[in-house]
Design an enzyme around this catalytic site. Structure first.
Site, PDB file in Angstrom:
ATOM      1  N   THR A   1      -8.523   1.989   7.482  1.00 21.36           N
ATOM      2  CA  THR A   1      -8.001   0.881   6.614  1.00 21.36           C
ATOM      3  C   THR A   1      -9.070  -0.191   6.441  1.00 21.36           C
ATOM      4  O   THR A   1      -9.457  -0.494   7.274  1.00 21.36           O
ATOM      5  CB  THR A   1      -6.707   0.641   6.674  1.00 21.36           C
ATOM      6  OG1 THR A   1      -5.723   1.721   6.274  1.00 21.36           O
ATOM      7  CG2 THR A   1      -6.239  -0.413   5.863  1.00 21.36           C
TER       8      THR A   1
ATOM      9  N   GLY B   1       2.020   0.927   9.382  1.00 21.33           N
ATOM     10  CA  GLY B   1       2.440   0.394   8.237  1.00 21.33           C
ATOM     11  C   GLY B   1       4.002  -0.188   8.430  1.00 21.33           C
ATOM     12  O   GLY B   1       4.515  -1.118   7.989  1.00 21.33           O
TER      13      GLY B   1
ATOM     14  N   THR C   1      -3.942  -4.216   9.116  1.00 19.75           N
ATOM     15  CA  THR C   1      -4.010  -2.740   9.369  1.00 19.75           C
ATOM     16  C   THR C   1      -3.282  -2.400  10.654  1.00 19.75           C
ATOM     17  O   THR C   1      -3.231  -3.130  11.344  1.00 19.75           O
ATOM     18  CB  THR C   1      -5.430  -2.450   9.437  1.00 19.75           C
ATOM     19  OG1 THR C   1      -5.709  -1.128   9.675  1.00 19.75           O
ATOM     20  CG2 THR C   1      -6.146  -3.314  10.534  1.00 19.75           C
ATOM     21  N   GLY C   2      -2.813  -1.278  10.609  1.00 18.01           N
ATOM     22  CA  GLY C   2      -2.001  -0.681  11.452  1.00 18.01           C
ATOM     23  C   GLY C   2      -0.812   0.187  11.240  1.00 18.01           C
ATOM     24  O   GLY C   2      -0.916   0.822   9.924  1.00 18.01           O
TER      25      GLY C   2
ATOM     26  N   ARG D   1       5.185   8.954   1.369  1.00 16.04           N
ATOM     27  CA  ARG D   1       5.178   7.823   2.294  1.00 16.04           C
ATOM     28  C   ARG D   1       4.348   6.569   1.694  1.00 16.04           C
ATOM     29  O   ARG D   1       3.253   6.781   1.363  1.00 16.04           O
ATOM     30  CB  ARG D   1       4.985   8.211   3.666  1.00 16.04           C
ATOM     31  CG  ARG D   1       4.977   7.070   4.719  1.00 16.04           C
ATOM     32  CD  ARG D   1       3.629   6.650   5.235  1.00 16.04           C
ATOM     33  NE  ARG D   1       3.509   5.805   6.198  1.00 16.04           N
ATOM     34  CZ  ARG D   1       2.340   4.990   6.345  1.00 16.04           C
ATOM     35  NH1 ARG D   1       1.628   5.148   5.773  1.00 16.04           N
ATOM     36  NH2 ARG D   1       2.483   3.951   7.301  1.00 16.04           N
ATOM     37  N   VAL D   2       4.943   5.380   1.574  1.00 17.22           N
ATOM     38  CA  VAL D   2       3.994   4.227   1.433  1.00 17.22           C
ATOM     39  C   VAL D   2       3.945   3.363   2.627  1.00 17.22           C
ATOM     40  O   VAL D   2       5.062   3.073   3.059  1.00 17.22           O
ATOM     41  CB  VAL D   2       4.422   3.749   0.033  1.00 17.22           C
ATOM     42  CG1 VAL D   2       3.563   2.400  -0.095  1.00 17.22           C
ATOM     43  CG2 VAL D   2       4.265   4.558  -0.978  1.00 17.22           C
ATOM     44  N   GLY D   3       2.942   2.837   3.147  1.00 16.77           N
ATOM     45  CA  GLY D   3       2.969   1.861   4.207  1.00 16.77           C
ATOM     46  C   GLY D   3       2.820   0.433   3.742  1.00 16.77           C
ATOM     47  O   GLY D   3       3.491   0.167   2.544  1.00 16.77           O
ATOM     48  N   ASP D   4       2.460  -0.475   4.469  1.00 18.55           N
ATOM     49  CA  ASP D   4       2.383  -1.970   4.338  1.00 18.55           C
ATOM     50  C   ASP D   4       1.215  -2.212   3.098  1.00 18.55           C
ATOM     51  O   ASP D   4       1.437  -3.479   2.768  1.00 18.55           O
ATOM     52  CB  ASP D   4       2.114  -2.592   5.551  1.00 18.55           C
ATOM     53  CG  ASP D   4       0.926  -2.304   6.218  1.00 18.55           C
ATOM     54  OD1 ASP D   4       0.495  -1.149   6.494  1.00 18.55           O
ATOM     55  OD2 ASP D   4       0.193  -3.188   6.702  1.00 18.55           O
TER      56      ASP D   4
HETATM   57  N1  ASP Z   1      -1.540   0.302   7.434  1.00 19.66           N
HETATM   58  C1  ASP Z   1      -1.943   1.681   6.712  1.00 19.66           C
HETATM   59  C2  ASP Z   1      -0.532   2.199   6.632  1.00 19.66           C
HETATM   60  O1  ASP Z   1       0.501   2.271   7.329  1.00 19.66           O
HETATM   61  C3  ASP Z   1      -2.590   2.382   7.866  1.00 19.66           C
HETATM   62  C4  ASP Z   1      -3.863   1.647   8.568  1.00 19.66           C
HETATM   63  O2  ASP Z   1      -3.699   0.498   8.499  1.00 19.66           O
HETATM   64  O3  ASP Z   1      -4.596   2.448   9.085  1.00 19.66           O
HETATM   65  O4  ASP Z   1      -0.516   2.989   5.555  1.00 19.66           O
END
Ligand code: ASP
Length: 294
Positions: free
Chosen positions: A163, A217, A214-215, A191-194
């Site tokens: 990301t 979410g 990033t991480g 699915r939607v992350g952060d």
């Molecule tokens: N934060 C992103 C998500 O959860 C993934 C990532 O940071 O690699 O969609």
């Protein structure tokens, strides 16, 4: 400052040249008088165009083998923000987030409605083949065999890609942040992350700092992590380094969260912190580009 994701990145040298070129390109815009907002949009769009990273072209595939992208942007001067989630075909999701911020009224548009708005704004679209790289097809097949839903940079994932995000302070002292992603490998459709959630994956306020995360979410949404880092600067008067470190400490203490963030404060001090083994970042401070991949 820019990032290319956090995780267990085995061969960070692959990403270094790209991160350096992109942070230098953003810095040169800022030195010519561009706004922080334009600089973060420019850097994130370049990261999206680079198939090495999990955003735009080369983003990870979901469980149905599709590339669906999320992105967001925030202006620290006005607290205006724009975000798009679960979008298909838009070449640069960050440019759609920018247009949403500037013109749509709503902060967040999703799916087909967001794509229609992108067409109205005459943004560039690309075919499915443009986004799907061979590396990503193989990565999804492996995740499916192992029945796992993985962070792009997880130990198990075949390719170590990530990301992306950017934060900037311009010559007027205005701050901005932007983030863009394809999500996590083999994620459930829908699915939607952060990354498109203002306050979780992205936040900017001239009174404190600009943050891109990033991480995993879900961990960042549950702790409103980008906003938490900003509150540490604004209400606890923490310097950039300390705020970044404390925010990640908070993420781990509250939900055992995995990931990292980058941050620039009002004085232009840059900081990064992560709970994953590594994070890919590059910063341009005092006329010098510095790439950090440990
Ligand atoms: N934060 C992103 C998500 O959860 C993934 C990532 O940071 O690699 O969609």
């Amino acid at each position: 400052m820019i990032h290319g994701g956090a995780g267990a990145i085995r061969d960070p040298s692959r990403y270094e040249a790209s991160l350096r070129a992109i942070v230098e390109s953003g810095a040169s815009l800022l030195s010519q008088g561009s706004s922080a907002l334009d600089a973060v949009t420019h850097c994130v769009a370049l990261l999206e165009d680079d198939p090495l990273f999990n955003a735009g072209r080369g983003a990870v595939l979901n469980a149905e083998g599709e590339v669906l992208c999320d992105a967001s942007i925030m202006d620290g001067r006005t607290l205006r923000a724009g975000a798009a989630a679960a979008i298909r075909g838009v070449r640069n999701p960050v440019r759609l987030a920018y247009e949403i911020m500037q013109r749509s009224g709503p902060v967040l548009l999703v799916g087909e409605g967001a794509e229609r708005f992108a067409r109205e704004r005459r943004l560039a679209f690309e075919s499915e083949d443009y986004f799907k790289t061979q590396e990503r097809i193989a990565q999804l097949a492996k995740a499916k065999r192992r029945r796992e839903i993985a962070l792009d940079h997880s130990e198990a994932a075949e390719a170590k890609l990530g990301t992306v995000g950017a934060v900037a302070r311009d010559r007027h002292g205005d701050l901005a942040a932007a983030t863009s992603t394809g999500g996590v490998v083999n994620q459930r459709a829908g699915r939607v992350g952060d990354s498109p959630i203002i306050g979780a994956g992205t936040f900017a306020d001239n009174a404190s700092c600009a943050v891109s995360c990033t991480g995993v979410g879900e961990d960042f949404i549950r702790t409103s992590l980008a906003c938490t880092a900003s509150f540490f600067v604004e209400f606890r008067a923490m310097p950039a380094e300390e705020a970044a470190r404390e925010a990640i400490r908070h993420l781990v203490a509250k939900v055992n969260g995995q990931g990292g963030l980058i941050l620039v404060d009002r004085q232009g001090r840059c900081a990064r912190a992560h709970s994953t083994p590594r994070m890919l970042t590059a910063a341009y401070v005092g006329g010098v580009a510095r790439v950090d991949t440990p």
